[in-house]
Motif scaffolding. Sequence first.
Motif, PDB file in Angstrom:
ATOM      1  N   GLU A   1       0.683  -1.128   0.025  1.00  0.00           N
ATOM      2  CA  GLU A   1       0.089   0.065   0.016  1.00  0.00           C
ATOM      3  C   GLU A   1       1.123   1.321  -0.087  1.00  0.00           C
ATOM      4  O   GLU A   1       0.790   2.239  -0.854  1.00  0.00           O
ATOM      5  CB  GLU A   1      -0.949   0.122   1.034  1.00  0.00           C
ATOM      6  CG  GLU A   1      -2.050  -1.017   1.050  1.00  0.00           C
ATOM      7  CD  GLU A   1      -1.548  -2.363   1.367  1.00  0.00           C
ATOM      8  OE1 GLU A   1      -0.458  -2.743   1.881  1.00  0.00           O
ATOM      9  OE2 GLU A   1      -2.459  -3.324   1.396  1.00  0.00           O
ATOM     10  N   ASN A   2       1.810   1.303   0.893  1.00  0.00           N
ATOM     11  CA  ASN A   2       2.881   2.411   0.884  1.00  0.00           C
ATOM     12  C   ASN A   2       3.458   2.587  -0.315  1.00  0.00           C
ATOM     13  O   ASN A   2       3.485   3.779  -1.001  1.00  0.00           O
ATOM     14  CB  ASN A   2       3.929   2.271   2.084  1.00  0.00           C
ATOM     15  CG  ASN A   2       3.269   2.484   3.289  1.00  0.00           C
ATOM     16  OD1 ASN A   2       2.155   3.033   3.407  1.00  0.00           O
ATOM     17  ND2 ASN A   2       3.816   2.067   4.551  1.00  0.00           N
ATOM     18  N   ALA A   3       3.871   1.375  -0.876  1.00  0.00           N
ATOM     19  CA  ALA A   3       4.776   1.589  -2.237  1.00  0.00           C
ATOM     20  C   ALA A   3       3.926   2.117  -3.387  1.00  0.00           C
ATOM     21  O   ALA A   3       4.343   2.811  -4.079  1.00  0.00           O
ATOM     22  CB  ALA A   3       5.408   0.153  -2.549  1.00  0.00           C
ATOM     23  N   VAL A   4       2.752   1.458  -3.577  1.00  0.00           N
ATOM     24  CA  VAL A   4       1.917   2.083  -4.562  1.00  0.00           C
ATOM     25  C   VAL A   4       1.632   3.407  -4.235  1.00  0.00           C
ATOM     26  O   VAL A   4       1.613   4.206  -5.489  1.00  0.00           O
ATOM     27  CB  VAL A   4       0.512   1.132  -4.529  1.00  0.00           C
ATOM     28  CG1 VAL A   4      -0.504   1.617  -5.293  1.00  0.00           C
ATOM     29  CG2 VAL A   4       0.737  -0.484  -4.875  1.00  0.00           C
ATOM     30  N   THR A   5       1.079   3.926  -3.105  1.00  0.00           N
ATOM     31  CA  THR A   5       0.876   5.322  -3.072  1.00  0.00           C
ATOM     32  C   THR A   5       2.027   6.247  -3.385  1.00  0.00           C
ATOM     33  O   THR A   5       2.007   7.013  -4.011  1.00  0.00           O
ATOM     34  CB  THR A   5       0.571   5.673  -1.485  1.00  0.00           C
ATOM     35  OG1 THR A   5      -0.656   4.625  -1.282  1.00  0.00           O
ATOM     36  CG2 THR A   5       0.202   7.204  -1.131  1.00  0.00           C
ATOM     37  N   ALA A   6       3.320   5.694  -3.042  1.00  0.00           N
ATOM     38  CA  ALA A   6       4.465   6.597  -3.274  1.00  0.00           C
ATOM     39  C   ALA A   6       4.811   6.552  -4.914  1.00  0.00           C
ATOM     40  O   ALA A   6       5.079   7.690  -5.347  1.00  0.00           O
ATOM     41  CB  ALA A   6       5.703   5.959  -2.608  1.00  0.00           C
ATOM     42  N   CYS A   7       4.580   5.332  -5.381  1.00  0.00           N
ATOM     43  CA  CYS A   7       4.681   5.260  -6.948  1.00  0.00           C
ATOM     44  C   CYS A   7       3.611   6.116  -7.706  1.00  0.00           C
ATOM     45  O   CYS A   7       3.998   6.599  -8.585  1.00  0.00           O
ATOM     46  CB  CYS A   7       4.557   3.707  -7.347  1.00  0.00           C
ATOM     47  SG  CYS A   7       6.022   3.037  -8.104  1.00  0.00           S
ATOM     48  N   VAL A   8       2.601   6.219  -7.087  1.00  0.00           N
ATOM     49  CA  VAL A   8       1.328   6.916  -7.713  1.00  0.00           C
ATOM     50  C   VAL A   8       1.561   8.291  -7.865  1.00  0.00           C
ATOM     51  O   VAL A   8       1.567   9.334  -8.654  1.00  0.00           O
ATOM     52  CB  VAL A   8      -0.092   6.493  -7.376  1.00  0.00           C
ATOM     53  CG1 VAL A   8      -1.119   7.462  -7.696  1.00  0.00           C
ATOM     54  CG2 VAL A   8      -0.330   5.151  -7.702  1.00  0.00           C
ATOM     55  N   ASP A   9       1.997   8.865  -6.587  1.00  0.00           N
ATOM     56  CA  ASP A   9       2.216  10.380  -6.379  1.00  0.00           C
ATOM     57  C   ASP A   9       3.696  10.736  -7.343  1.00  0.00           C
ATOM     58  O   ASP A   9       3.563  11.755  -7.961  1.00  0.00           O
ATOM     59  CB  ASP A   9       2.805  10.750  -4.922  1.00  0.00           C
ATOM     60  CG  ASP A   9       1.654  10.411  -3.998  1.00  0.00           C
ATOM     61  OD1 ASP A   9       0.491  10.512  -4.507  1.00  0.00           O
ATOM     62  OD2 ASP A   9       1.794  10.290  -2.775  1.00  0.00           O
ATOM     63  N   THR A  10       4.438  10.010  -7.523  1.00  0.00           N
ATOM     64  CA  THR A  10       5.647  10.263  -8.327  1.00  0.00           C
ATOM     65  C   THR A  10       5.355  10.095  -9.870  1.00  0.00           C
ATOM     66  O   THR A  10       5.631  10.909 -10.494  1.00  0.00           O
ATOM     67  CB  THR A  10       6.804   9.033  -7.985  1.00  0.00           C
ATOM     68  OG1 THR A  10       7.278   9.191  -6.571  1.00  0.00           O
ATOM     69  CG2 THR A  10       8.098   9.441  -9.006  1.00  0.00           C
ATOM     70  N   MET A  11       4.559   9.224 -10.224  1.00  0.00           N
ATOM     71  CA  MET A  11       3.866   9.186 -11.464  1.00  0.00           C
ATOM     72  C   MET A  11       3.121  10.482 -12.020  1.00  0.00           C
ATOM     73  O   MET A  11       3.183  11.088 -13.132  1.00  0.00           O
ATOM     74  CB  MET A  11       3.191   7.734 -11.773  1.00  0.00           C
ATOM     75  CG  MET A  11       2.632   7.554 -12.997  1.00  0.00           C
ATOM     76  SD  MET A  11       4.154   7.595 -14.475  1.00  0.00           S
ATOM     77  CE  MET A  11       4.893   6.009 -14.215  1.00  0.00           C
ATOM     78  N   LYS A  12       2.377  10.833 -10.898  1.00  0.00           N
ATOM     79  CA  LYS A  12       1.724  12.217 -11.361  1.00  0.00           C
ATOM     80  C   LYS A  12       2.497  13.296 -11.560  1.00  0.00           C
ATOM     81  O   LYS A  12       2.254  13.878 -12.514  1.00  0.00           O
ATOM     82  CB  LYS A  12       0.777  12.511  -9.751  1.00  0.00           C
ATOM     83  CG  LYS A  12      -0.467  11.754  -9.732  1.00  0.00           C
ATOM     84  CD  LYS A  12      -1.265  12.594  -8.719  1.00  0.00           C
ATOM     85  CE  LYS A  12      -2.157  11.692  -7.859  1.00  0.00           C
ATOM     86  NZ  LYS A  12      -2.578  12.092  -6.570  1.00  0.00           N
ATOM     87  N   GLU A  13       3.657  13.327 -10.809  1.00  0.00           N
ATOM     88  CA  GLU A  13       4.614  14.518 -11.211  1.00  0.00           C
ATOM     89  C   GLU A  13       5.262  14.223 -12.460  1.00  0.00           C
ATOM     90  O   GLU A  13       5.204  15.217 -13.245  1.00  0.00           O
ATOM     91  CB  GLU A  13       5.644  14.481 -10.101  1.00  0.00           C
ATOM     92  CG  GLU A  13       5.163  14.809  -8.580  1.00  0.00           C
ATOM     93  CD  GLU A  13       6.141  14.658  -7.634  1.00  0.00           C
ATOM     94  OE1 GLU A  13       7.512  14.578  -7.659  1.00  0.00           O
ATOM     95  OE2 GLU A  13       5.842  14.933  -6.267  1.00  0.00           O
ATOM     96  N   CYS A  14       5.448  12.843 -12.882  1.00  0.00           N
ATOM     97  CA  CYS A  14       6.257  12.616 -14.222  1.00  0.00           C
ATOM     98  C   CYS A  14       5.301  13.072 -15.478  1.00  0.00           C
ATOM     99  O   CYS A  14       5.378  13.712 -16.125  1.00  0.00           O
ATOM    100  CB  CYS A  14       6.562  11.209 -14.136  1.00  0.00           C
ATOM    101  SG  CYS A  14       7.884  10.730 -13.327  1.00  0.00           S
TER     102      CYS A  14
END
Length: 96
Positions: free
Chosen positions: A73-86
């Motif tokens: 859950e933490n890894a998915v949330t961090a990944c999604v936040d980073t992908m939004k920025e990208c």
Amino acid sequence: MITTTIKTLKFDAGEKLTAFVEKKVARLEKFCEGKAEEITVTLENLKEGKKVKIQIPIQGNILLTERTADTFENAVTACVDTMKECLTRNKEKKDS
């Protein structure tokens, strides 16, 4: 509508985890704006933690983020936040 493909390595994901991933990744659709047809999410269970990788092919490029955390859950949330920025940066580059 963008399709989301979830791949699991070294384990089987339960319905609860799959639903969580789909819900979080669905938030990325509005940032893609019809440029992407598929989002691939890879979940891997490692000794060091839980690793998540999100790939989105957009106009000849592949945007990729990878995160490792203590829970999926933490890894998915961090990944999604980073992908939004990208995706936001990619859109700004195309607009300028």
